[in-house]
Design a protein around this motif. Structure first.
Motif, PDB file in Angstrom:
ATOM      1  N   ASP A   1      17.190   2.913  13.549  1.00 45.32           N
ATOM      2  CA  ASP A   1      16.548   2.159  14.628  1.00 45.32           C
ATOM      3  C   ASP A   1      15.041   1.994  14.407  1.00 45.32           C
ATOM      4  O   ASP A   1      14.400   1.199  15.118  1.00 45.32           O
ATOM      5  N   ARG A   2      14.472   2.747  13.451  1.00 47.14           N
ATOM      6  CA  ARG A   2      13.017   2.703  13.227  1.00 47.14           C
ATOM      7  C   ARG A   2      12.647   2.005  11.924  1.00 47.14           C
ATOM      8  O   ARG A   2      11.490   2.075  11.496  1.00 47.14           O
ATOM      9  N   LEU A   3      13.577   1.334  11.297  1.00 41.05           N
ATOM     10  CA  LEU A   3      13.269   0.624  10.056  1.00 41.05           C
ATOM     11  C   LEU A   3      12.231  -0.466  10.262  1.00 41.05           C
ATOM     12  O   LEU A   3      11.505  -0.833   9.329  1.00 41.05           O
ATOM     13  N   ASP A   4      12.127  -0.973  11.483  1.00 40.38           N
ATOM     14  CA  ASP A   4      11.173  -2.048  11.749  1.00 40.38           C
ATOM     15  C   ASP A   4       9.724  -1.591  11.612  1.00 40.38           C
ATOM     16  O   ASP A   4       8.822  -2.417  11.416  1.00 40.38           O
ATOM     17  N   ILE A   5       9.475  -0.279  11.703  1.00 40.61           N
ATOM     18  CA  ILE A   5       8.105   0.233  11.559  1.00 40.61           C
ATOM     19  C   ILE A   5       7.921   1.011  10.250  1.00 40.61           C
ATOM     20  O   ILE A   5       6.878   1.609  10.035  1.00 40.61           O
ATOM     21  N   LEU A   6       8.925   1.000   9.398  1.00 38.28           N
ATOM     22  CA  LEU A   6       8.865   1.810   8.182  1.00 38.28           C
ATOM     23  C   LEU A   6       7.671   1.452   7.307  1.00 38.28           C
ATOM     24  O   LEU A   6       7.003   2.340   6.752  1.00 38.28           O
ATOM     25  N   SER A   7       7.373   0.174   7.182  1.00 38.82           N
ATOM     26  CA  SER A   7       6.242  -0.223   6.338  1.00 38.82           C
ATOM     27  C   SER A   7       4.924   0.346   6.860  1.00 38.82           C
ATOM     28  O   SER A   7       4.047   0.743   6.083  1.00 38.82           O
ATOM     29  N   GLU A   8       4.776   0.403   8.186  1.00 32.86           N
ATOM     30  CA  GLU A   8       3.577   0.999   8.773  1.00 32.86           C
ATOM     31  C   GLU A   8       3.566   2.512   8.599  1.00 32.86           C
ATOM     32  O   GLU A   8       2.516   3.119   8.414  1.00 32.86           O
ATOM     33  N   LEU A   9       4.750   3.095   8.635  1.00 32.68           N
ATOM     34  CA  LEU A   9       4.874   4.547   8.519  1.00 32.68           C
ATOM     35  C   LEU A   9       4.409   5.040   7.148  1.00 32.68           C
ATOM     36  O   LEU A   9       3.776   6.102   7.040  1.00 32.68           O
ATOM     37  N   VAL A  10       4.707   4.287   6.111  1.00 33.39           N
ATOM     38  CA  VAL A  10       4.390   4.741   4.745  1.00 33.39           C
ATOM     39  C   VAL A  10       3.125   4.081   4.185  1.00 33.39           C
ATOM     40  O   VAL A  10       2.706   4.396   3.068  1.00 33.39           O
ATOM     41  N   LYS A  11       2.507   3.205   4.948  1.00 38.13           N
ATOM     42  CA  LYS A  11       1.349   2.440   4.459  1.00 38.13           C
ATOM     43  C   LYS A  11       0.224   3.308   3.887  1.00 38.13           C
ATOM     44  O   LYS A  11      -0.347   2.969   2.842  1.00 38.13           O
ATOM     45  N   PRO A  12      -0.140   4.451   4.514  1.00 36.68           N
ATOM     46  CA  PRO A  12      -1.242   5.252   3.971  1.00 36.68           C
ATOM     47  C   PRO A  12      -1.012   5.732   2.542  1.00 36.68           C
ATOM     48  O   PRO A  12      -1.966   5.994   1.810  1.00 36.68           O
ATOM     49  N   MET A  13       0.245   5.825   2.130  1.00 32.73           N
ATOM     50  CA  MET A  13       0.537   6.345   0.793  1.00 32.73           C
ATOM     51  C   MET A  13       0.226   5.344  -0.309  1.00 32.73           C
ATOM     52  O   MET A  13       0.225   5.694  -1.489  1.00 32.73           O
ATOM     53  N   THR A  14      -0.056   4.086   0.072  1.00 35.13           N
ATOM     54  CA  THR A  14      -0.431   3.107  -0.948  1.00 35.13           C
ATOM     55  C   THR A  14      -1.746   3.493  -1.626  1.00 35.13           C
ATOM     56  O   THR A  14      -1.963   3.168  -2.796  1.00 35.13           O
ATOM     57  N   GLU A  15      -2.613   4.207  -0.901  1.00 34.27           N
ATOM     58  CA  GLU A  15      -3.910   4.599  -1.467  1.00 34.27           C
ATOM     59  C   GLU A  15      -3.741   5.526  -2.663  1.00 34.27           C
ATOM     60  O   GLU A  15      -4.581   5.541  -3.573  1.00 34.27           O
ATOM     61  N   LYS A  16      -2.671   6.310  -2.665  1.00 35.51           N
ATOM     62  CA  LYS A  16      -2.414   7.230  -3.781  1.00 35.51           C
ATOM     63  C   LYS A  16      -1.337   6.678  -4.724  1.00 35.51           C
ATOM     64  O   LYS A  16      -0.875   7.392  -5.598  1.00 35.51           O
ATOM     65  N   HIS A  17      -0.961   5.419  -4.523  1.00 30.09           N
ATOM     66  CA  HIS A  17       0.009   4.756  -5.406  1.00 30.09           C
ATOM     67  C   HIS A  17       1.335   5.521  -5.482  1.00 30.09           C
ATOM     68  O   HIS A  17       1.936   5.652  -6.560  1.00 30.09           O
ATOM     69  N   VAL A  18       1.777   6.015  -4.346  1.00 27.87           N
ATOM     70  CA  VAL A  18       3.045   6.756  -4.309  1.00 27.87           C
ATOM     71  C   VAL A  18       4.210   5.793  -4.557  1.00 27.87           C
ATOM     72  O   VAL A  18       4.339   4.773  -3.878  1.00 27.87           O
ATOM     73  N   ILE A  19       5.041   6.116  -5.535  1.00 27.42           N
ATOM     74  CA  ILE A  19       6.228   5.319  -5.826  1.00 27.42           C
ATOM     75  C   ILE A  19       7.335   5.727  -4.858  1.00 27.42           C
ATOM     76  O   ILE A  19       7.643   6.916  -4.719  1.00 27.42           O
ATOM     77  N   ILE A  20       7.912   4.758  -4.191  1.00 29.05           N
ATOM     78  CA  ILE A  20       8.995   5.020  -3.239  1.00 29.05           C
ATOM     79  C   ILE A  20      10.322   4.549  -3.825  1.00 29.05           C
ATOM     80  O   ILE A  20      10.446   3.405  -4.272  1.00 29.05           O
TER      81      ILE A  20
END
Length: 413
Positions: free
Chosen positions: A261-280
């Motif tokens: 039910d929370r997939l709609d906010i998943l991109s916002e949830l993981v956004k801070p990890m882009t700064e460290k180039h975290v591979i998902i």
């Protein structure tokens, strides 16, 4: 046994620790802490020799590296250990039998503790401080990656012990060879308990080959479940901290479970990890939610789950319920640390009651699984087993007990 002489000397030296008062132990710990600071250049030079042999891209590089700040922290932790109450001599049970015999159960050192660890030179000082404070001698077996650092650290400890008239053999560093590991695991009668601290491969090897008692520590396949009632802002901060604070440590996040039910906010949830180039590595549902929204995205495989990454990598699995999250953790966790992010107390309490792990968090990151963070001064490791110590192991876990019995000539019928 080529190292038998070493083991015999350590065993013999361990007896001398019983003659030291807690005040004397604390004074020596403070002296070693001071020596760490005054000899920073010497330690860092040895550490630089180790670092020169490792690729900076290796996730273990961060574990191996010592800095001025890290040495300051190590010395501070050692001083903290010195301020803690002694774990020895505590009466844990006391009674008088009908026949007049007086029984007393009192905490005592194990005697000799063996420690096997990988590219983590800070462990050398941590183990010494905890073992020495708790009256134990220690046999250390570090990895070859940190051998120069470990040898310089033990040499420094020996210098301080010599100044205070304490046998240097209460701390011994074995050669960084596989053969030394084998001899250590067979040191029956010399080493009372062995503690491996490292990855799953090391821990499995020690458990499968040891003839001496073993306390399993270290390996952490860590999951966090973002529930349907999870708070976005809180979850974003917790997940980022758990994953990116230090990726090479055992409490780092490996898998994010997210309610569908929370997939709609998943991109916002993981956004801070882009700064460290975290591979998902995302399952199909999560991949669709992140496609075009997250730059470092790959499809998950079966191997993506149940893996301790120790790197800037994270797997994401979508679950339909709390029960599905619990099942995933049961099948893929390692019993180290697990977390739930939710504003629903009933859901959180059920999660904490049913998750089988040493540390179970509600609305906090697993990065807090640490002896110093728990107020224990320092840690010798994180136990993932159930028999005996569990979770961060510090002074109290470095003791066993013995029964003292006093009488006036009673005999048994």
């Amino acid at each position: 046994m080529q190292l038998k002489d070493t083991f015999e000397r350590v065993k013999r030296a361990s007896k001398s620790l019983a003659l030291l008062t807690d005040e004397q132990r604390n004074e020596i710990l403070h002296a070693v802490a001071d020596a760490i600071i005054t000899n920073k250049a010497r330690i860092l030079e040895a550490n630089a020799q180790d670092l020169a042999k490792m690729d900076k891209a290796n996730p273990l590089y961060d574990r191996l590296q010592l800095t001025d700040n890290r040495l300051e922290g190590i010395a501070s932790d050692m001083r903290n250990v010195a301020t803690l109450p002694s774990p020895l001599g505590h009466i844990t049970k006391q009674k008088t039998l009908p026949n007049g015999l007086r029984l007393c159960r009192v905490s005592v050192p194990f005697g000799v503790i063996g420690m096997i660890y990988e590219a983590r030179p800070n462990v050398t000082f941590d183990v010494f401080s905890l073992c020495f404070k708790s009256g134990n001698a220690c046999v250390l077996k570090g990895g070859k990656d940190a051998d120069c650092s470990n040898r310089e650290e033990v040499a420094l400890i020996h210098e301080i012990l010599q100044q205070y008239g304490v046998p240097q053999d209460v701390v011994a560093l074995l050669p960084a060879t596989h053969e030394a590991t084998g001899e250590m695991l067979n040191a029956v009668g010399y080493i009372d308990v062995c503690i491996p601290r490292g990855g799953r491969k090391l821990i499995d090897f020690v458990r499968d080959n040891a003839r001496i008692p073993v306390i399993e520590t270290g390996a952490g396949v860590v999951n966090t479940y973002f529930d349907k009632d999870g708070d976005l802002e809180m979850g974003r901060a917790i997940i980022n901290n758990a994953k990116t604070r230090r990726v090479s440590v055992c409490n780092a996040l490996d898998c994010l479970l997210v309610h569908h039910d929370r997939l709609d906010i998943l991109s916002e949830l993981v956004k801070p990890m882009t700064e460290k180039h975290v591979i998902i590595y995302a399952d199909e549902q999560a991949y669709k939610a992140l496609d075009g929204q997250y730059p470092y995205l790959e499809h998950a495989t079966d191997d993506s789950f149940g893996t301790e990454y120790m790197d800037y990598k994270l797997s994401i699995r979508t679950v339909a319920s709390l029960e599905a999250a619990l099942e995933h953790i049961d099948q893929n966790g390692s019993g180290h640390s697990e977390a739930i992010i939710t504003m629903n107390e009933q859901t959180a309490r059920k999660f904490q009651a049913q998750v089988d792990a040493a540390c179970v968090y509600w609305n906090a990151p697993t990065s807090f699984t640490d002896g110093a963070q728990f107020g224990l001064g320092a840690e010798i490791g994180i136990s993932t087993q159930k028999l005996g110590p569990r979770g961060p192991m510090a002074l109290e876990e470095m003791t066993t007990y013995k029964w003292l019995i006093e009488g006036e000539g009673q005999v048994r019928a």
